[in-house]
Write an enzyme that holds these catalytic residues in place. Sequence first.
Site, PDB file in Angstrom:
ATOM      1  N   LEU A 124       0.600  -1.092   0.247  1.00 30.64           N
ATOM      2  CA  LEU A 124      -0.104   0.158   0.322  1.00 30.64           C
ATOM      3  C   LEU A 124       0.837   1.263   0.164  1.00 30.64           C
ATOM      4  CD1 LEU A 124      -3.130   1.655   0.381  1.00 30.64           C
ATOM      5  CD2 LEU A 124      -2.763   0.944   2.830  1.00 30.64           C
ATOM      6  N   GLU A 126       3.345   4.050  -0.697  1.00 34.41           N
ATOM      7  CA  GLU A 126       4.259   4.610  -1.719  1.00 34.41           C
ATOM      8  C   GLU A 126       5.220   5.762  -1.311  1.00 34.41           C
ATOM      9  OE1 GLU A 126       0.878   3.665  -5.034  1.00 34.41           O
ATOM     10  OE2 GLU A 126       1.267   5.581  -4.517  1.00 34.41           O
ATOM     11  N   GLU A 361       1.918   0.702  10.354  1.00 35.98           N
ATOM     12  CA  GLU A 361      -0.242   0.171   9.881  1.00 35.98           C
ATOM     13  C   GLU A 361      -0.800   1.133  10.911  1.00 35.98           C
ATOM     14  OE1 GLU A 361      -1.290  -4.403  10.650  1.00 35.98           O
ATOM     15  OE2 GLU A 361       0.823  -4.862  10.186  1.00 35.98           O
TER      16      GLU A 361
END
Length: 380
Positions: A124, A126, A361
């Site tokens: 996910l 970047e 996370e």
Amino acid sequence: MALDPETFGALLDTVRRFVAERLRPLEEKVAEEDEVPEDIVREMRELGLFGLSIPEEFGGLGLTMSEEVRVALEFGRTTPAFRSVFGTNVGIGSQGLVMAGSDAQKAAWLPRIASGEIVASFALTEPGAGSDSASVQTRAVRDGDVYLLSGSKRFITNADKASLFTVMARTAGEGAHGVSAFLVPADLPGLSVGKPEKKMGQQGAHVCDVNFDETPVPVANRLGAEGEGFRIAMRVLDRGRLHIAAVCVGVAERLIADAVAYASDRRQFGKPLADFQLVQAMIADSKTEALAARALVLETAARKDAGDPIVLECAAAKYFASEMVGRVADRAVQIFGGAGYIADYGIERLYRDVRLFRIYEGTSQIQQLVIARETIKNGG
């Protein structure tokens, strides 16, 4: 469906002994070599650890969330790098597939993920999209029966070991509704993985860049419908945050035990450090916070098993537990004094290891925003 108490008790006892007898003696070696030995990985496969959260029909153990967090607590008692070996298979690497995959996708991938034959990873983040995860710029352009995937992902856990990535990519306009999810095998043309990053802590757990250059991903590998990727990612992260919170509690309990043992043995001014009230205060604060975090984790897991919405509670558990273990680690170094700063004692290593829990996370600040948003939405 929960395991019967006797079977689950045997599993916990096996994990506890595995951590104490096999993993803890290897902590320094793993930190120095930045690699978990292959024989340990093989033993993890044999124990079924790669399939803790995967349904039994696909070869996993199918643990409930309450059972999973208790296993995670046990793995918190050693360096987090060991848990990371199978952590993506149990959590973010597989759960999008479990939650949103088609029957064909599940049958093709979940048995091999559960056995540890393949490592699954989650892509996910970047270079320009971290906390602002809805702004991903990796693009997937449909061309007949494939999507051509182009872009770069950053800090991807287990990327150098992964055979399958769950990739979030933009298929439409800006914002969350333009993001879709894809199952991307690592051997597709145009996919390349960078070298493992040098990190502050958690040596042995690798993170790498993953690059896509018009990688042809079959339409059949899309998870859910176009535009559902962000929703899938958030559901996956809710679950992952609770698992990480449990690991934080386990590490805190390990640190407290080590600090108490040292304070009981080390003597100053003619008596053990543990007899001094200011040292006792640090132990008391650490124990109280760890107990509070444990209770929050177990209660949230039970609510998830009951089918209750737990977006707020997962964010609160991850926020409180990750901040808590940072404070406990700091106090442990203080109790050890100069020895806490020396590598031979291992405390400074855990101090560095736990710093990451407040970042990945979802940072603590993101958790605060989620907690506030959900509290206001629910009227307090």
